[in-house]
Design a protein around this motif. Structure first.
Motif, PDB file in Angstrom:
ATOM      1  N   ASN A 535       0.849  -1.196   0.000  1.00  0.00           N
ATOM      2  CA  ASN A 535       0.000   0.000   0.000  1.00  0.00           C
ATOM      3  C   ASN A 535       0.885   1.246   0.000  1.00  0.00           C
ATOM      4  N   PRO A 536       0.735   2.136  -1.004  1.00  0.00           N
ATOM      5  CA  PRO A 536       1.582   3.336  -1.080  1.00  0.00           C
ATOM      6  C   PRO A 536       1.479   4.221   0.156  1.00  0.00           C
ATOM      7  N   ALA A 537       0.342   4.152   0.868  1.00  0.00           N
ATOM      8  CA  ALA A 537       0.160   5.011   2.047  1.00  0.00           C
ATOM      9  C   ALA A 537       1.178   4.692   3.137  1.00  0.00           C
ATOM     10  N   LEU A 538       1.634   3.423   3.183  1.00  0.00           N
ATOM     11  CA  LEU A 538       2.614   3.038   4.203  1.00  0.00           C
ATOM     12  C   LEU A 538       3.966   3.701   3.962  1.00  0.00           C
ATOM     13  N   GLY A 539       4.182   4.162   2.727  1.00  0.00           N
ATOM     14  CA  GLY A 539       5.452   4.796   2.401  1.00  0.00           C
ATOM     15  C   GLY A 539       5.692   6.082   3.162  1.00  0.00           C
ATOM     16  N   ALA A 540       4.616   6.755   3.602  1.00  0.00           N
ATOM     17  CA  ALA A 540       4.779   8.001   4.359  1.00  0.00           C
ATOM     18  C   ALA A 540       5.529   7.747   5.662  1.00  0.00           C
ATOM     19  N   ILE A 541       5.243   6.601   6.277  1.00  0.00           N
ATOM     20  CA  ILE A 541       5.943   6.235   7.515  1.00  0.00           C
ATOM     21  C   ILE A 541       7.418   5.982   7.220  1.00  0.00           C
ATOM     22  N   ASP A 542       7.689   5.287   6.090  1.00  0.00           N
ATOM     23  CA  ASP A 542       9.078   5.024   5.703  1.00  0.00           C
ATOM     24  C   ASP A 542       9.831   6.323   5.444  1.00  0.00           C
ATOM     25  N   LEU A 543       9.161   7.292   4.818  1.00  0.00           N
ATOM     26  CA  LEU A 543       9.805   8.577   4.521  1.00  0.00           C
ATOM     27  C   LEU A 543      10.138   9.324   5.814  1.00  0.00           C
ATOM     28  N   PHE A 544       9.212   9.293   6.774  1.00  0.00           N
ATOM     29  CA  PHE A 544       9.459   9.955   8.062  1.00  0.00           C
ATOM     30  C   PHE A 544      10.643   9.301   8.776  1.00  0.00           C
ATOM     31  N   GLU A 545      10.669   7.976   8.758  1.00  0.00           N
ATOM     32  CA  GLU A 545      11.772   7.246   9.393  1.00  0.00           C
ATOM     33  C   GLU A 545      13.094   7.536   8.686  1.00  0.00           C
ATOM     34  N   THR A 546      13.059   7.617   7.354  1.00  0.00           N
ATOM     35  CA  THR A 546      14.266   7.921   6.574  1.00  0.00           C
ATOM     36  C   THR A 546      14.817   9.295   6.927  1.00  0.00           C
ATOM     37  N   THR A 547      13.922  10.280   7.054  1.00  0.00           N
ATOM     38  CA  THR A 547      14.349  11.642   7.387  1.00  0.00           C
ATOM     39  C   THR A 547      15.036  11.684   8.748  1.00  0.00           C
ATOM     40  N   LEU A 548      14.423  11.029   9.737  1.00  0.00           N
ATOM     41  CA  LEU A 548      15.029  10.986  11.075  1.00  0.00           C
ATOM     42  C   LEU A 548      16.368  10.258  11.052  1.00  0.00           C
ATOM     43  N   SER A 549      16.423   9.173  10.281  1.00  0.00           N
ATOM     44  CA  SER A 549      17.655   8.386  10.196  1.00  0.00           C
ATOM     45  C   SER A 549      18.788   9.207   9.585  1.00  0.00           C
ATOM     46  N   MET A 550      18.489   9.935   8.515  1.00  0.00           N
ATOM     47  CA  MET A 550      19.519  10.769   7.873  1.00  0.00           C
ATOM     48  C   MET A 550      20.026  11.838   8.830  1.00  0.00           C
ATOM     49  N   LEU A 551      19.107  12.426   9.584  1.00  0.00           N
ATOM     50  CA  LEU A 551      19.490  13.462  10.547  1.00  0.00           C
ATOM     51  C   LEU A 551      20.365  12.876  11.653  1.00  0.00           C
ATOM     52  N   SER A 552      19.938  11.741  12.232  1.00  0.00           N
ATOM     53  CA  SER A 552      20.691  11.140  13.340  1.00  0.00           C
ATOM     54  C   SER A 552      22.041  10.611  12.871  1.00  0.00           C
ATOM     55  N   ASN A 553      22.083  10.026  11.654  1.00  0.00           N
ATOM     56  CA  ASN A 553      23.351   9.531  11.113  1.00  0.00           C
ATOM     57  C   ASN A 553      24.367  10.653  10.973  1.00  0.00           C
ATOM     58  N   THR A 554      23.905  11.797  10.487  1.00  0.00           N
ATOM     59  CA  THR A 554      24.806  12.936  10.276  1.00  0.00           C
ATOM     60  C   THR A 554      25.298  13.498  11.602  1.00  0.00           C
ATOM     61  N   ILE A 555      24.368  13.670  12.546  1.00  0.00           N
ATOM     62  CA  ILE A 555      24.739  14.233  13.851  1.00  0.00           C
ATOM     63  C   ILE A 555      25.676  13.295  14.609  1.00  0.00           C
ATOM     64  N   SER A 556      25.574  11.983  14.351  1.00  0.00           N
ATOM     65  CA  SER A 556      26.429  11.012  15.046  1.00  0.00           C
ATOM     66  C   SER A 556      27.909  11.315  14.865  1.00  0.00           C
ATOM     67  N   PHE A 557      28.254  11.913  13.730  1.00  0.00           N
ATOM     68  CA  PHE A 557      29.667  12.179  13.462  1.00  0.00           C
ATOM     69  C   PHE A 557      30.209  13.342  14.285  1.00  0.00           C
ATOM     70  N   VAL A 558      29.330  14.020  15.032  1.00  0.00           N
ATOM     71  CA  VAL A 558      29.805  15.061  15.951  1.00  0.00           C
ATOM     72  C   VAL A 558      30.772  14.460  16.962  1.00  0.00           C
ATOM     73  N   ARG A 559      30.580  13.169  17.275  1.00  0.00           N
ATOM     74  CA  ARG A 559      31.436  12.533  18.284  1.00  0.00           C
ATOM     75  C   ARG A 559      32.902  12.512  17.851  1.00  0.00           C
ATOM     76  N   VAL A 560      33.175  12.559  16.531  1.00  0.00           N
ATOM     77  CA  VAL A 560      34.568  12.612  16.077  1.00  0.00           C
ATOM     78  C   VAL A 560      35.236  13.873  16.624  1.00  0.00           C
ATOM     79  N   GLY A 561      34.549  15.009  16.488  1.00  0.00           N
ATOM     80  CA  GLY A 561      35.088  16.253  17.032  1.00  0.00           C
ATOM     81  C   GLY A 561      35.038  16.293  18.544  1.00  0.00           C
ATOM     82  N   ALA A 562      33.963  15.721  19.119  1.00  0.00           N
ATOM     83  CA  ALA A 562      33.804  15.749  20.580  1.00  0.00           C
ATOM     84  C   ALA A 562      34.932  14.997  21.272  1.00  0.00           C
ATOM     85  N   PHE A 563      35.333  13.858  20.717  1.00  0.00           N
ATOM     86  CA  PHE A 563      36.423  13.095  21.329  1.00  0.00           C
ATOM     87  C   PHE A 563      37.764  13.794  21.143  1.00  0.00           C
TER      88      PHE A 563
END
Length: 639
Positions: A535-563
């Motif tokens: 069902n194409p409607a389920l894709g909206a949930i996947d898109l929301f999860e993808t957006t959060l994942s991209m944001l968290s993945n990028t922010i995770s690299f802050v630890r390189v500078g933090a350490f």
């Protein structure tokens, strides 16, 4: 280097009289993984397999017996193991193994006997010291009617359990001492609790030593006697240990040869067991690295005097046509071999996907150095890794040591860039000082992370095209739509933060890419018949999860500078503590301990954090890890 070695499936038909010679030649060749022929194939062509269960059973028994004496040879790692070129036959293995067992078991029994005597003497010494000074007539302990007294040993691990249990009944318990990881106790309980006591003693593996009724007679002479006998037993043990070392040096090469011969014979039997035959011909199959195929075929042709037939098929063709998944044999230069350990901990690359090892090696070294940048600490880490390499005991430890060397060198390089030596700014930085340029360090870490994520997505797209998974390549969060959506979000976010404006077509492209991600499974099914209709409607949930994942993945690299910031701050804390005292020796000791702590503890934490970034923020973008390793006939030589 970036892709696994090309493999070929080889079917070989030979005359039955050549089986022994060909089997030995294939074993000598080594780079051959046996393919088990299925029952349906055997029945279809009226073929049969040779039953070799009895032979396998005998060699498995040899392996079991050799493992029983293996602990005796714990020191053989310092002896150079020579390459075995001629393997022992079954009778030789049997006779030589028996010889080793007899000599080793005899010495082991002697050592155990001496150690048991030492324990007995220590028990007697402690018991005579204790009971000799006890104000009671020991000759009458057996005549006591209302109380039960005992003296014995309880394993140290069970001692607290014993104390907790016996405290529930009326009792007096005295701990006499500890001998051979056993607490010696003297206890007294009323006779009416004797049954409860017996259950407690049974549960804690109590060993009764008995109360020495003659402890008060000539106590001084007895103690001197047992002390003298104990010292003699120690000397005997030392002599036996020297004899043990001599036996190890003499028998270790033979042990190694027997071990290798057993594994060779087991693999040879396994190869023979997978051969199928008629009355006159034999067929067997296996995977061979394509670059070595002609060499193997030539060897078999020479042995059989050209009385053989071959059918070889490229693994890629079999993979795409029949769905047969070939084994993966990584194809990295020696300098990258240690980093295969990091990849294999995550999984084995599929035959039709990129080998992450080169990317993992470069990114791991860079991130480790950036997070642990210090000239002094890096050099120490490299030296320790190099020493471990010289003393290596296994391939896994050697790989970890090599990674330590490279990580240490990277830390040294970044130490020069940061201007840090053992936590102090002793040299001018070639780039910047992290603690004085916090925003620059953190923003650089984010930019590096964006680059890593982008490379991972590009590799994921290429892998999907290689597998002809076009739906995933075009519409997945890690596909073309995903990378477009990610960079669209990055561009708009950066523009907003810097107060700029962006053209409207960027919004349309980003929204369009997001819609494709949301419809990924539906489009893949409709256009390429991949997966299941959704069902194409389920894709909206996947898109929301993808957006959060991209944001968290990028922010995770802050630890390189933090350490990178944390490294200098942690050392500063030790310098502050050291300055609290005026004693130069204590100051030096605190700084020394601080450096050891940072190198050991923080180095370990940084290594784990870098591995986490590799696995979750990078590998997950492209690495499916659903392959299986290539298990050649010569793998036993690496064990």
């Amino acid at each position: 280097m970036f892709l696994p070695q090309n493999m070929t499936k080889l079917d070989v038909v030979i005359l039955k009289r050549h089986v022994d010679e060909v089997s030995k030649e294939v074993m000598s060749f080594g780079e051959f993984e046996i393919i088990k022929l299925g029952g349906s194939e055997i029945r279809a062509y009226s073929l049969k397999k040779e039953s070799l269960e009895d032979i396998t059973g005998r060699f498995m028994d040899f392996r079991r017996r050799l493992n029983n004496v293996k602990s005796f040879f714990t020191k053989i790692t310092y002896l150079k193991e020579e390459e075995i070129t001629e393997y022992l036959d079954e009778m030789s293995i049997k006779n030589m193994l028996k010889e080793i067992e007899m000599e080793v078991n005899t010495l082991v029994r002697e050592i155990e006997s001496v150690k048991q005597r030492q324990t007995d003497y220590l028990v007697k010494l402690d018991s005579y010291r204790f009971f000799g000074n006890l104000d009671m007539d020991l000759t009458k302990t057996s005549e006591v009617q209302n109380f039960y007294m005992g003296f014995g040993g309880i394993p140290t691990a069970q001692y607290q359990t014993f104390m907790d249990a016996i405290s529930l009944i009326p009792s007096v318990v005295m701990n006499v001492g500890t001998v051979s990881q056993k607490n010696m106790v003297f206890f007294t309980v009323p006779n009416n609790t004797r049954e409860q006591l017996e259950k407690i003693l049974q549960n804690v593996f109590y060993q009764d030593y008995g109360i020495p009724a003659d402890a008060k007679e000539n106590i001084r002479k007895r103690i001197m006697k047992y002390a003298f006998e104990y010292s003699i037993a120690l000397d005997e043990e030392e002599l036996l240990e020297k004899r043990r070392d001599k036996i190890i040096k003499r028998l270790a090469p033979l042990f190694h040869r027997i071990n290798q011969s057993i594994e060779y014979r087991l693999n040879l039997t396994k190869l023979r067991g997978e051969m199928v035959s008629t009355n006159s011909v034999v067929l067997f199959s296996g995977w061979v690295p394509s670059g070595m195929l002609e060499d193997l075929k030539q060897k078999i042709t020479d042995i059989t005097d050209n009385k053989c037939e071959f059918l070889d098929e490229d693994a890629a063709v079999l993979y795409m046509r029949d769905g047969i998944v070939p084994p993966t044999k990584l194809n990295n230069p020696r300098i990258l071999k240690p980093f295969e350990l990091l990849v294999n901990l995550f999984g084995t690359p599929n035959y039709k996907e990129f080998d992450p090892t080169p990317f993992a090696a470069i990114s791991y070294i860079l991130m480790f150095g950036a997070m642990f940048g210090d000239v002094g600490h890096g050099l120490v880490l490299s030296v320790v890794g190099f020493i471990v390499l010289l003393l290596k005991r296994s391939a896994g430890i050697a790989s970890i040591a090599a990674i330590m060397v490279w990580g240490g060198l990277s830390s040294t390089l970044f130490g020069f860039l940061y201007g840090e030596v053992f936590g102090k700014p002793l040299i001018p930085p070639l780039w910047i000082s992290p603690i004085h340029n916090i925003n620059t360090i953190l923003s650089t870490a984010i930019i590096f992370g964006v680059g890593m994520i982008t490379v991972g997505m590009i590799l994921g797209i290429i892998n999907s095209f290689m597998r002809k998974d076009y739906g995933r390549a075009l519409f997945a969060p890690n596909g073309i739509a995903g990378i477009t959506f990610y960079w669209g979000l990055l561009y708009m976010g950066y523009t907003v933060l810097t107060g700029g404006t962006f053209p409207q077509f960027i919004i349309y492209i980003t929204i369009g890419a997001g819609i494709l991600i949301a419809l990924e499974k539906w489009l893949a099914y409709k256009l390429f018949h991949h997966g299941e209709k959704e069902n194409p409607a389920l894709g909206a949930i996947d898109l929301f999860e993808t957006t959060l994942s991209m944001l968290s993945n990028t922010i995770s690299f802050v630890r390189v500078g933090a350490f990178a910031l944390n490294h200098g701050a942690l050392m500063s804390a030790f310098f502050i503590i050291a300055n609290m005292t005026d004693n130069p020796f204590i100051q030096a000791l605190i700084i020394f301990i601080g450096n050891l702590f940072v190198i050991g503890f923080e180095g370990l934490v940084v290594g784990i954090q870098v591995l986490r970034l590799e696995y979750y923020e990078f590998f997950m973008k492209f690495f499916r890890a659903d392959g299986r390793g290539f298990h050649s006939l010569k793998d036993f030589k690496k064990e």
